[in-house]
Design a protein around this motif. Structure first.
Motif, PDB file in Angstrom:
ATOM      1  N   GLU A 244       2.327  14.986  -7.759  1.00  0.00           N
ATOM      2  CA  GLU A 244       3.266  16.096  -7.572  1.00  0.00           C
ATOM      3  C   GLU A 244       3.762  16.627  -8.914  1.00  0.00           C
ATOM      4  O   GLU A 244       3.887  17.840  -9.115  1.00  0.00           O
ATOM      5  CB  GLU A 244       4.447  15.638  -6.712  1.00  0.00           C
ATOM      6  CG  GLU A 244       4.079  15.392  -5.251  1.00  0.00           C
ATOM      7  CD  GLU A 244       5.185  14.688  -4.480  1.00  0.00           C
ATOM      8  OE1 GLU A 244       6.281  14.503  -5.068  1.00  0.00           O
ATOM      9  OE2 GLU A 244       4.959  14.324  -3.321  1.00  0.00           O
ATOM     10  N   LEU A 245       4.038  15.711  -9.853  1.00  0.00           N
ATOM     11  CA  LEU A 245       4.500  16.126 -11.174  1.00  0.00           C
ATOM     12  C   LEU A 245       3.418  16.926 -11.893  1.00  0.00           C
ATOM     13  O   LEU A 245       3.699  17.952 -12.530  1.00  0.00           O
ATOM     14  CB  LEU A 245       4.884  14.902 -12.007  1.00  0.00           C
ATOM     15  CG  LEU A 245       5.347  15.174 -13.450  1.00  0.00           C
ATOM     16  CD1 LEU A 245       6.549  16.101 -13.463  1.00  0.00           C
ATOM     17  CD2 LEU A 245       5.674  13.869 -14.166  1.00  0.00           C
ATOM     18  N   GLU A 246       2.173  16.480 -11.765  1.00  0.00           N
ATOM     19  CA  GLU A 246       1.063  17.197 -12.388  1.00  0.00           C
ATOM     20  C   GLU A 246       0.925  18.595 -11.798  1.00  0.00           C
ATOM     21  O   GLU A 246       0.708  19.573 -12.522  1.00  0.00           O
ATOM     22  CB  GLU A 246      -0.239  16.417 -12.191  1.00  0.00           C
ATOM     23  CG  GLU A 246      -1.438  17.050 -12.879  1.00  0.00           C
ATOM     24  CD  GLU A 246      -2.703  16.235 -12.702  1.00  0.00           C
ATOM     25  OE1 GLU A 246      -3.790  16.844 -12.638  1.00  0.00           O
ATOM     26  OE2 GLU A 246      -2.613  14.997 -12.627  1.00  0.00           O
TER      27      GLU A 246
ATOM     28  N   TYR B 244      -1.620   4.075 -14.656  1.00  0.00           N
ATOM     29  CA  TYR B 244      -0.924   3.387 -13.570  1.00  0.00           C
ATOM     30  C   TYR B 244      -1.813   3.216 -12.341  1.00  0.00           C
ATOM     31  O   TYR B 244      -1.697   2.226 -11.618  1.00  0.00           O
ATOM     32  CB  TYR B 244       0.361   4.135 -13.202  1.00  0.00           C
ATOM     33  CG  TYR B 244       1.491   3.822 -14.150  1.00  0.00           C
ATOM     34  CD1 TYR B 244       2.158   2.596 -14.090  1.00  0.00           C
ATOM     35  CD2 TYR B 244       1.879   4.725 -15.129  1.00  0.00           C
ATOM     36  CE1 TYR B 244       3.184   2.292 -14.972  1.00  0.00           C
ATOM     37  CE2 TYR B 244       2.899   4.430 -16.020  1.00  0.00           C
ATOM     38  CZ  TYR B 244       3.551   3.209 -15.933  1.00  0.00           C
ATOM     39  OH  TYR B 244       4.552   2.904 -16.810  1.00  0.00           O
ATOM     40  N   ARG B 245      -2.700   4.167 -12.106  1.00  0.00           N
ATOM     41  CA  ARG B 245      -3.631   4.020 -10.988  1.00  0.00           C
ATOM     42  C   ARG B 245      -4.508   2.795 -11.200  1.00  0.00           C
ATOM     43  O   ARG B 245      -4.734   2.001 -10.278  1.00  0.00           O
ATOM     44  CB  ARG B 245      -4.503   5.269 -10.863  1.00  0.00           C
ATOM     45  CG  ARG B 245      -5.475   5.226  -9.679  1.00  0.00           C
ATOM     46  CD  ARG B 245      -6.361   6.448  -9.676  1.00  0.00           C
ATOM     47  NE  ARG B 245      -7.145   6.533 -10.904  1.00  0.00           N
ATOM     48  CZ  ARG B 245      -7.874   7.595 -11.253  1.00  0.00           C
ATOM     49  NH1 ARG B 245      -7.893   8.666 -10.481  1.00  0.00           N
ATOM     50  NH2 ARG B 245      -8.563   7.585 -12.378  1.00  0.00           N
TER      51      ARG B 245
ATOM     52  N   ILE C 281       4.095   5.915  -5.398  1.00  0.00           N
ATOM     53  CA  ILE C 281       4.132   6.053  -6.860  1.00  0.00           C
ATOM     54  C   ILE C 281       3.069   7.037  -7.344  1.00  0.00           C
ATOM     55  O   ILE C 281       3.344   7.944  -8.139  1.00  0.00           O
ATOM     56  CB  ILE C 281       3.937   4.677  -7.537  1.00  0.00           C
ATOM     57  CG1 ILE C 281       5.133   3.770  -7.244  1.00  0.00           C
ATOM     58  CG2 ILE C 281       3.753   4.842  -9.046  1.00  0.00           C
ATOM     59  CD1 ILE C 281       4.926   2.330  -7.669  1.00  0.00           C
ATOM     60  N   LEU C 282       1.838   6.877  -6.836  1.00  0.00           N
ATOM     61  CA  LEU C 282       0.753   7.757  -7.272  1.00  0.00           C
ATOM     62  C   LEU C 282       0.965   9.189  -6.794  1.00  0.00           C
ATOM     63  O   LEU C 282       0.622  10.142  -7.502  1.00  0.00           O
ATOM     64  CB  LEU C 282      -0.596   7.212  -6.790  1.00  0.00           C
ATOM     65  CG  LEU C 282      -1.021   5.873  -7.410  1.00  0.00           C
ATOM     66  CD1 LEU C 282      -2.364   5.424  -6.849  1.00  0.00           C
ATOM     67  CD2 LEU C 282      -1.092   5.970  -8.931  1.00  0.00           C
ATOM     68  N   ASP C 283       1.544   9.356  -5.610  1.00  0.00           N
ATOM     69  CA  ASP C 283       1.864  10.706  -5.121  1.00  0.00           C
ATOM     70  C   ASP C 283       2.869  11.398  -6.035  1.00  0.00           C
ATOM     71  O   ASP C 283       2.786  12.610  -6.269  1.00  0.00           O
ATOM     72  CB  ASP C 283       2.434  10.642  -3.701  1.00  0.00           C
ATOM     73  CG  ASP C 283       1.346  10.594  -2.639  1.00  0.00           C
ATOM     74  OD1 ASP C 283       0.163  10.775  -3.001  1.00  0.00           O
ATOM     75  OD2 ASP C 283       1.677  10.384  -1.454  1.00  0.00           O
TER      76      ASP C 283
ATOM     77  N   GLN D  66       0.835  -1.203   0.000  1.00  0.00           N
ATOM     78  CA  GLN D  66       0.000   0.000   0.000  1.00  0.00           C
ATOM     79  C   GLN D  66       0.873   1.257   0.000  1.00  0.00           C
ATOM     80  O   GLN D  66       0.623   2.220  -0.744  1.00  0.00           O
ATOM     81  CB  GLN D  66      -0.915   0.016   1.226  1.00  0.00           C
ATOM     82  CG  GLN D  66      -1.994  -1.060   1.239  1.00  0.00           C
ATOM     83  CD  GLN D  66      -2.903  -0.929   2.453  1.00  0.00           C
ATOM     84  OE1 GLN D  66      -3.266   0.180   2.847  1.00  0.00           O
ATOM     85  NE2 GLN D  66      -3.273  -2.065   3.045  1.00  0.00           N
ATOM     86  N   GLU D  67       1.900   1.246   0.852  1.00  0.00           N
ATOM     87  CA  GLU D  67       2.791   2.406   0.949  1.00  0.00           C
ATOM     88  C   GLU D  67       3.509   2.669  -0.368  1.00  0.00           C
ATOM     89  O   GLU D  67       3.675   3.823  -0.786  1.00  0.00           O
ATOM     90  CB  GLU D  67       3.811   2.179   2.072  1.00  0.00           C
ATOM     91  CG  GLU D  67       3.199   2.219   3.470  1.00  0.00           C
ATOM     92  CD  GLU D  67       4.196   1.830   4.551  1.00  0.00           C
ATOM     93  OE1 GLU D  67       5.303   1.363   4.194  1.00  0.00           O
ATOM     94  OE2 GLU D  67       3.873   1.991   5.742  1.00  0.00           O
ATOM     95  N   GLU D  68       3.935   1.598  -1.046  1.00  0.00           N
ATOM     96  CA  GLU D  68       4.640   1.757  -2.316  1.00  0.00           C
ATOM     97  C   GLU D  68       3.708   2.298  -3.397  1.00  0.00           C
ATOM     98  O   GLU D  68       4.096   3.161  -4.199  1.00  0.00           O
ATOM     99  CB  GLU D  68       5.228   0.409  -2.751  1.00  0.00           C
ATOM    100  CG  GLU D  68       6.134   0.486  -3.963  1.00  0.00           C
ATOM    101  CD  GLU D  68       7.362   1.354  -3.739  1.00  0.00           C
ATOM    102  OE1 GLU D  68       7.887   1.892  -4.742  1.00  0.00           O
ATOM    103  OE2 GLU D  68       7.792   1.512  -2.576  1.00  0.00           O
TER     104      GLU D  68
END
Length: 248
Positions: A29-31, A236-237, A23-25, A17-19
């Motif tokens: 952040e990039l967006e 990816y989500r 990745i999604l965070d 879950q943390e990984e």
């Protein structure tokens, strides 16, 4: 029991879950960074827009009537329009958007030959409702609502069409009317615009074209990159949150 409480959700081990969250965070952040950069570029674009089109005392000014004749298409009556057909007919509500009316090829050929019709590259301008919307005519078969959509028949001997396109966005239009504002030809003719030498117009257009593509073009520049990153995030989500149900 509320139906929502019956929904089943996947619960992988906490490290996974943390990984996934990490990745999604990173995508989020990039967006956010791209959105901030796009906003900064828009402000930069506005700054250069005003600076490059600023009237200098040494720059010659002429009225729009000196640029060329104000023109419009022949009137199309409602009974001449079609729900679908050969030639798109743009009214003030669909100007710059998708058409919701059409005319026949026969009427188009006849009216284009007999009456005023824009040349490829002419700058079409809305003269009713939202004043000053502009579209560069691309030369493809289309017809435009009379009096509400106009253009200046410009031979580009004094003003480049693309320079005129950018100038229109900086003009303070003198309109008349009540609920629906109108830009009348007499007022349009009197508007003065700065006219630097053609070489300088080309330089200004080149700079503004680059900024415009960077902040507005959805096929290139920051809007395209932002769109791609959002699609990548959604992909990816979907992949990261898709789990097969574990059966005991």
């Amino acid at each position: 029991m509320p139906e929502i409480l019956q929904f089943k959700i996947p619960i992988p081990p906490l490290p996974i879950q943390e990984e996934i969250v990490k990745i999604l965070d990173s995508f989020t952040e990039l967006e956010a960074e791209l959105e901030a950069e796009l906003e900064a570029r828009k402000k930069q674009y506005e700054h250069y827009y005003k600076k490059l089109l600023k009237v200098d005392g040494d720059v010659k000014q002429i009225t729009l009537s000196e640029v060329g004749k104000i023109s419009m298409c022949k009137r199309i009556f409602k009974n001449e329009t079609l729900a679908s057909g050969d030639i798109p007919f743009y009214k003030i509500g669909t100007f710059g958007k998708d058409p919701n009316a059409f005319i026949s090829q026969k009427i188009y050929d006849e009216y284009r030959k007999k009456f005023s019709f824009p040349k490829k590259g002419d700058v079409l301008l809305s003269a009713s409702g939202t004043i000053g919307r502009r579209v560069i005519y691309n030369g493809e078969p289309a017809y435009f609502q009379d009096s509400n959509i106009i253009w200046i028949d410009n031979d580009e001997s004094k003003v480049l069409n693309k320079f005129l396109y950018y100038l229109y966005a900086a003009v303070e239009w003198k309109t008349e009317g009540g609920t629906i504002q109108r830009l009348y030809n007499d007022n349009l003719k009197k508007i003065k615009i700065p006219v630097p030498p053609l070489a300088e117009q080309e330089r200004i257009v080149s700079i503004l074209d680059k900024f415009d593509a960077l902040v507005n073009d959805i096929s290139i520049g920051l809007p395209a990159e932002l769109k791609a990153r959002r699609q990548q995030y959604e992909y990816y989500r979907g992949k990261l949150l898709a789990f097969e149900e574990f059966k005991k």
